[in-house]
Design a protein around this motif. Structure first.
Motif, PDB file in Angstrom:
ATOM      1  N   GLY A 273      -9.033   9.651   4.060  1.00 33.90           N
ATOM      2  CA  GLY A 273      -9.094  10.317   2.772  1.00 33.90           C
ATOM      3  C   GLY A 273      -7.848  10.181   1.929  1.00 33.90           C
ATOM      4  O   GLY A 273      -7.762  10.778   0.849  1.00 33.90           O
ATOM      5  N   TYR A 274      -6.864   9.398   2.396  1.00 30.99           N
ATOM      6  CA  TYR A 274      -5.637   9.258   1.625  1.00 30.99           C
ATOM      7  C   TYR A 274      -5.689   8.087   0.646  1.00 30.99           C
ATOM      8  O   TYR A 274      -4.763   7.856  -0.112  1.00 30.99           O
ATOM      9  CB  TYR A 274      -4.426   9.125   2.564  1.00 30.99           C
ATOM     10  N   ASP A 275      -6.771   7.308   0.675  1.00 28.49           N
ATOM     11  CA  ASP A 275      -7.022   6.262  -0.332  1.00 28.49           C
ATOM     12  C   ASP A 275      -5.853   5.301  -0.466  1.00 28.49           C
ATOM     13  O   ASP A 275      -5.420   4.954  -1.565  1.00 28.49           O
ATOM     14  CB  ASP A 275      -7.311   6.903  -1.700  1.00 28.49           C
ATOM     15  N   GLY A 276      -5.327   4.858   0.651  1.00 27.15           N
ATOM     16  CA  GLY A 276      -4.212   3.925   0.611  1.00 27.15           C
ATOM     17  C   GLY A 276      -4.681   2.487   0.620  1.00 27.15           C
ATOM     18  O   GLY A 276      -5.842   2.186   0.916  1.00 27.15           O
ATOM     19  N   ASP A 277      -3.780   1.570   0.272  1.00 29.54           N
ATOM     20  CA  ASP A 277      -4.052   0.138   0.343  1.00 29.54           C
ATOM     21  C   ASP A 277      -3.689  -0.335   1.745  1.00 29.54           C
ATOM     22  O   ASP A 277      -2.533  -0.242   2.162  1.00 29.54           O
ATOM     23  CB  ASP A 277      -3.217  -0.624  -0.693  1.00 29.54           C
TER      24      ASP A 277
ATOM     25  N   ILE B 224       0.544   4.096   0.117  1.00 30.05           N
ATOM     26  CA  ILE B 224      -0.035   5.202  -0.652  1.00 30.05           C
ATOM     27  C   ILE B 224       0.778   5.414  -1.921  1.00 30.05           C
ATOM     28  O   ILE B 224       2.004   5.477  -1.883  1.00 30.05           O
ATOM     29  CB  ILE B 224      -0.039   6.506   0.170  1.00 30.05           C
ATOM     30  N   ASP B 225       0.099   5.476  -3.043  1.00 27.26           N
ATOM     31  CA  ASP B 225       0.761   5.779  -4.321  1.00 27.26           C
ATOM     32  C   ASP B 225      -0.260   6.513  -5.180  1.00 27.26           C
ATOM     33  O   ASP B 225      -0.852   5.950  -6.096  1.00 27.26           O
ATOM     34  CB  ASP B 225       1.245   4.490  -4.995  1.00 27.26           C
ATOM     35  N   ASN B 226      -0.490   7.785  -4.839  1.00 30.29           N
ATOM     36  CA  ASN B 226      -1.500   8.576  -5.544  1.00 30.29           C
ATOM     37  C   ASN B 226      -1.147  10.061  -5.439  1.00 30.29           C
ATOM     38  O   ASN B 226       0.005  10.407  -5.145  1.00 30.29           O
ATOM     39  CB  ASN B 226      -2.894   8.288  -4.975  1.00 30.29           C
ATOM     40  N   ASN B 227      -2.103  10.922  -5.659  1.00 31.83           N
ATOM     41  CA  ASN B 227      -1.817  12.365  -5.652  1.00 31.83           C
ATOM     42  C   ASN B 227      -1.529  12.913  -4.255  1.00 31.83           C
ATOM     43  O   ASN B 227      -1.081  14.048  -4.110  1.00 31.83           O
ATOM     44  CB  ASN B 227      -2.981  13.144  -6.279  1.00 31.83           C
ATOM     45  N   HIS B 228      -1.767  12.110  -3.222  1.00 27.08           N
ATOM     46  CA  HIS B 228      -1.444  12.549  -1.866  1.00 27.08           C
ATOM     47  C   HIS B 228       0.037  12.339  -1.536  1.00 27.08           C
ATOM     48  O   HIS B 228       0.608  13.058  -0.724  1.00 27.08           O
ATOM     49  CB  HIS B 228      -2.281  11.796  -0.834  1.00 27.08           C
TER      50      HIS B 228
ATOM     51  N   ILE C 283       7.677   7.761   3.767  1.00 23.52           N
ATOM     52  CA  ILE C 283       6.731   8.338   2.810  1.00 23.52           C
ATOM     53  C   ILE C 283       7.190   9.724   2.355  1.00 23.52           C
ATOM     54  O   ILE C 283       7.959  10.401   3.038  1.00 23.52           O
ATOM     55  CB  ILE C 283       5.324   8.426   3.471  1.00 23.52           C
ATOM     56  N   ASN C 284       6.718  10.113   1.187  1.00 25.03           N
ATOM     57  CA  ASN C 284       6.955  11.445   0.635  1.00 25.03           C
ATOM     58  C   ASN C 284       5.584  12.037   0.307  1.00 25.03           C
ATOM     59  O   ASN C 284       4.912  11.574  -0.620  1.00 25.03           O
ATOM     60  CB  ASN C 284       7.838  11.359  -0.619  1.00 25.03           C
ATOM     61  N   PHE C 285       5.156  13.055   1.065  1.00 26.81           N
ATOM     62  CA  PHE C 285       3.846  13.667   0.861  1.00 26.81           C
ATOM     63  C   PHE C 285       3.917  14.766  -0.192  1.00 26.81           C
ATOM     64  O   PHE C 285       4.925  15.476  -0.302  1.00 26.81           O
ATOM     65  CB  PHE C 285       3.316  14.265   2.167  1.00 26.81           C
ATOM     66  N   ASN C 286       2.835  14.919  -0.942  1.00 24.16           N
ATOM     67  CA  ASN C 286       2.773  15.968  -1.971  1.00 24.16           C
ATOM     68  C   ASN C 286       2.310  17.312  -1.407  1.00 24.16           C
ATOM     69  O   ASN C 286       2.380  18.331  -2.096  1.00 24.16           O
ATOM     70  CB  ASN C 286       1.852  15.542  -3.115  1.00 24.16           C
ATOM     71  N   LYS C 287       1.806  17.305  -0.189  1.00 22.19           N
ATOM     72  CA  LYS C 287       1.474  18.565   0.493  1.00 22.19           C
ATOM     73  C   LYS C 287       1.716  18.360   1.984  1.00 22.19           C
ATOM     74  O   LYS C 287       1.750  17.231   2.474  1.00 22.19           O
ATOM     75  CB  LYS C 287       0.028  18.986   0.229  1.00 22.19           C
ATOM     76  N   ASP C 288       1.905  19.456   2.700  1.00 19.59           N
ATOM     77  CA  ASP C 288       2.190  19.367   4.128  1.00 19.59           C
ATOM     78  C   ASP C 288       1.106  18.555   4.841  1.00 19.59           C
ATOM     79  O   ASP C 288      -0.086  18.771   4.621  1.00 19.59           O
ATOM     80  CB  ASP C 288       2.264  20.758   4.763  1.00 19.59           C
ATOM     81  N   LEU C 289       1.545  17.624   5.683  1.00 17.32           N
ATOM     82  CA  LEU C 289       0.604  16.860   6.502  1.00 17.32           C
ATOM     83  C   LEU C 289       0.605  17.443   7.909  1.00 17.32           C
ATOM     84  O   LEU C 289       1.647  17.483   8.574  1.00 17.32           O
ATOM     85  CB  LEU C 289       1.001  15.386   6.552  1.00 17.32           C
TER      86      LEU C 289
ATOM     87  N   GLU D  41       3.881  -1.586  -7.248  1.00 20.95           N
ATOM     88  CA  GLU D  41       4.606  -2.503  -6.380  1.00 20.95           C
ATOM     89  C   GLU D  41       3.716  -3.030  -5.267  1.00 20.95           C
ATOM     90  O   GLU D  41       3.795  -4.203  -4.888  1.00 20.95           O
ATOM     91  CB  GLU D  41       5.816  -1.782  -5.779  1.00 20.95           C
ATOM     92  N   SER D  42       2.836  -2.181  -4.727  1.00 22.92           N
ATOM     93  CA  SER D  42       2.004  -2.585  -3.597  1.00 22.92           C
ATOM     94  C   SER D  42       1.074  -3.732  -3.965  1.00 22.92           C
ATOM     95  O   SER D  42       0.833  -4.637  -3.162  1.00 22.92           O
ATOM     96  CB  SER D  42       1.193  -1.391  -3.077  1.00 22.92           C
ATOM     97  N   LEU D  43       0.531  -3.716  -5.201  1.00 19.42           N
ATOM     98  CA  LEU D  43      -0.363  -4.794  -5.610  1.00 19.42           C
ATOM     99  C   LEU D  43       0.374  -6.133  -5.592  1.00 19.42           C
ATOM    100  O   LEU D  43      -0.126  -7.129  -5.069  1.00 19.42           O
ATOM    101  CB  LEU D  43      -0.928  -4.523  -7.003  1.00 19.42           C
ATOM    102  N   TRP D  44       1.585  -6.142  -6.148  1.00 19.60           N
ATOM    103  CA  TRP D  44       2.288  -7.418  -6.251  1.00 19.60           C
ATOM    104  C   TRP D  44       2.830  -7.883  -4.913  1.00 19.60           C
ATOM    105  O   TRP D  44       3.031  -9.074  -4.691  1.00 19.60           O
ATOM    106  CB  TRP D  44       3.380  -7.315  -7.316  1.00 19.60           C
ATOM    107  N   ARG D  45       3.037  -6.953  -3.993  1.00 17.30           N
ATOM    108  CA  ARG D  45       3.385  -7.383  -2.639  1.00 17.30           C
ATOM    109  C   ARG D  45       2.186  -8.106  -2.004  1.00 17.30           C
ATOM    110  O   ARG D  45       2.343  -9.102  -1.304  1.00 17.30           O
ATOM    111  CB  ARG D  45       3.769  -6.171  -1.783  1.00 17.30           C
ATOM    112  N   LYS D  46       0.976  -7.612  -2.258  1.00 18.01           N
ATOM    113  CA  LYS D  46      -0.225  -8.277  -1.750  1.00 18.01           C
ATOM    114  C   LYS D  46      -0.375  -9.674  -2.359  1.00 18.01           C
ATOM    115  O   LYS D  46      -0.660 -10.645  -1.663  1.00 18.01           O
ATOM    116  CB  LYS D  46      -1.465  -7.446  -2.093  1.00 18.01           C
TER     117      LYS D  46
END
Length: 470
Positions: free
Chosen positions: A3-7, A19-23, A44-50, A451-456
């Motif tokens: 559910g973290y919608d990462g690449d 991950i580069d989104n609201n999570h 990583i830096n999470f926006n809410k406790d994991l 950045e993640s897109l261009w690394r791909k």
């Protein structure tokens, strides 16, 4: 991490989710060094406790860990309060088969941690002598008895282990050399953790004179020194910044790094000077002043005493190896840039870069440039300096820079991405069309700038270039 919608990028024996989104923002990597020995890397830096509810298998694996930055909380099911694992702290956790352990990674902190997970059953199945020896050494070190109670070891703040963990976190190379660097650092980190545990056990849970909280704070000293490396830095200034008395600071540095405070400061200055020799065209005098020395002769003397070479001799030996230098970057074109301007840029690159033995690839799409530049270090750095001073683009983000053994490109290549996510790239004289929509996702503006897109894209272009050259 569902559910973290990462690449997610998967390679042989490795995977990385960005991950580069609201999570949150950052990445989590996995490396399987061999069946039964796996490493997980969090940056990583999470926006809410994991909250992680870790279920332990019947095989009773070992979980080794080290916090490079930030902290985490841990407890077993029967416990009410969490235990805090601090920055710079070495830890080992082994639970009862079919039980669990809860971990909490707090929100809004820069969390960098390396885990090494060892499954003794899988290692034993290999019948390889070195793997069997590792299993027997672990059994001897921890002396576990069947389905005994959970085992938890929170060691002292240990910067030596942090040295290897930091290498793993900072290594961004995706080629074979990069993987070897990562594997070597992980194995050295594991060896240091086992050694640290054995030392603490044999000295009746040896404790330093400082609290773990203060020792954890001292591990930030390197970052502070590097941010002020060109200045004259005193122990009193560092003490004030870290809010630790000079006497305790000296004691902590000696405990963590094995150097006096002045020796540690000198070592950092000299190591940084080597980095500047590798990554810039600054002359030795400029580097001398940049790392905080006012006398070139004194700088040369201590460099010679430390590394066995003068700065000039060290740089010459490195450059005589004739290694290639590579810079990949992404930038945003100015709104006024026209198609004609882009054509001019491409034509100039194709005309002049071969004269300086520079090859690579360039992509332009939706006012975004992406380039891979490779060639002799001096020429690549000169070209990149000119690129940085070009007012036709802005917000330059370097994806990767460093040395490599061979070229990915025989000539200059041009690529464009269509609105449908198809990459049309001319490599080694052949036009390739690669369908990327499943890999890149929706190509909206924010995705195009990430950045993640261009690394791909970099990895895909390099892979296709190698296949074309084969």
């Amino acid at each position: 991490m569902d559910g973290y919608d990462g690449d997610l990028i998967e390679n042989l024996g490795a995977a990385k989710m960005t991950i580069d989104n609201n999570h949150g923002v950052g990445y989590i990597s996995l490396y399987e060094l061999m069946p039964g020995l796996t490493a997980w890397i969090y940056n990583i830096n999470f926006n809410k406790d994991l909250v992680i509810d870790m279920r332990f298998m019947e095989d009773r694996p070992y979980y080794f860990g080290y916090n490079v930055s930030g902290y985490q909380l841990q407890k077993f099911p029967e416990e009410v309060d969490y235990k805090k694992i601090q920055q710079g702290q070495n830890f080992v956790i082994i639970s009862k088969p079919n039980s669990s352990s809860e971990f909490v990674i707090p929100k809004n902190i820069s969390y960098k941690c390396c885990y090494i997970i060892i499954n003794p059953k899988l290692l034993n199945e290999s019948k390889v002598a070195s793997k069997l020896k590792l299993v027997s050494d672990l059994a001897e070190s921890f002396k576990l008895k069947g389905d005994s109670d959970p085992y938890r070891y929170f060691g002292n703040i240990d910067a030596r282990i942090g040295t290897y963990a930091d290498i793993v976190l900072k290594n961004k190379r995706t080629d074979i050399t990069g993987r070897l660097i990562t594997e070597g650092a992980i194995l050295r980190m594991l060896g240091s953790q086992i050694e640290a545990h054995a030392h603490d056990s044999s000295t009746h849970n040896f404790k330093p004179a400082l609290t773990k909280s203060k020792l954890s704070r001292i591990t930030n000293i390197g970052e502070y020194i590097l941010s002020n490396i060109s200045e004259k830095i005193s122990i009193d200034e560092i003490s004030l910044h870290l809010r630790i008395s000079p006497k305790k600071l000296q004691s902590g540095i000696r405990f963590l790094y094995g150097y006096s405070a002045n020796e540690y400061l000198t070592r950092l200055r000299l190591e940084h000077s080597k980095e500047l020799m590798h990554s810039t065209e600054m002359n030795i005098s400029e580097i001398c002043f940049a790392v905080g020395y006012q006398s070139k002769s004194y700088f040369s003397k201590i460099f010679l005493d430390t590394f066995g070479n003068t700065p000039s001799a060290y740089r010459k030996s490195y450059e005589d190896a004739n290694l290639l230098y590579d810079i990949s970057y992404r930038s945003l074109a100015e709104d006024s840039l026209t198609v004609k301007n882009v054509d001019e840029i491409i034509n100039i690159a194709r005309e002049f870069n071969p004269k300086f033995k520079i090859t690579g690839s360039i992509i332009f799409h939706r006012n975004i440039f992406f380039q891979i530049i490779e060639g002799p270090k001096k020429e690549v750095l000169t070209l990149f300096k000119n690129i940085c001073n070009d007012r036709r683009h802005k917000d330059i983000q370097v994806m990767w820079r460093g040395f490599k053994i061979k070229r990915e490109f025989d000539e200059w290549a041009m690529a464009t991405i269509s609105d449908e996510g198809e990459l049309e790239v001319v490599i080694q004289g052949n036009t390739k069309n690669l369908e990327l929509s499943n890999v890149l996702g929706k190509l909206d503006r924010s995705a195009m700038e990430s950045e993640s897109l261009w690394r791909k894209v970099r990895n895909i272009i390099k892979l296709d270039a190698n296949e074309s050259a084969a």
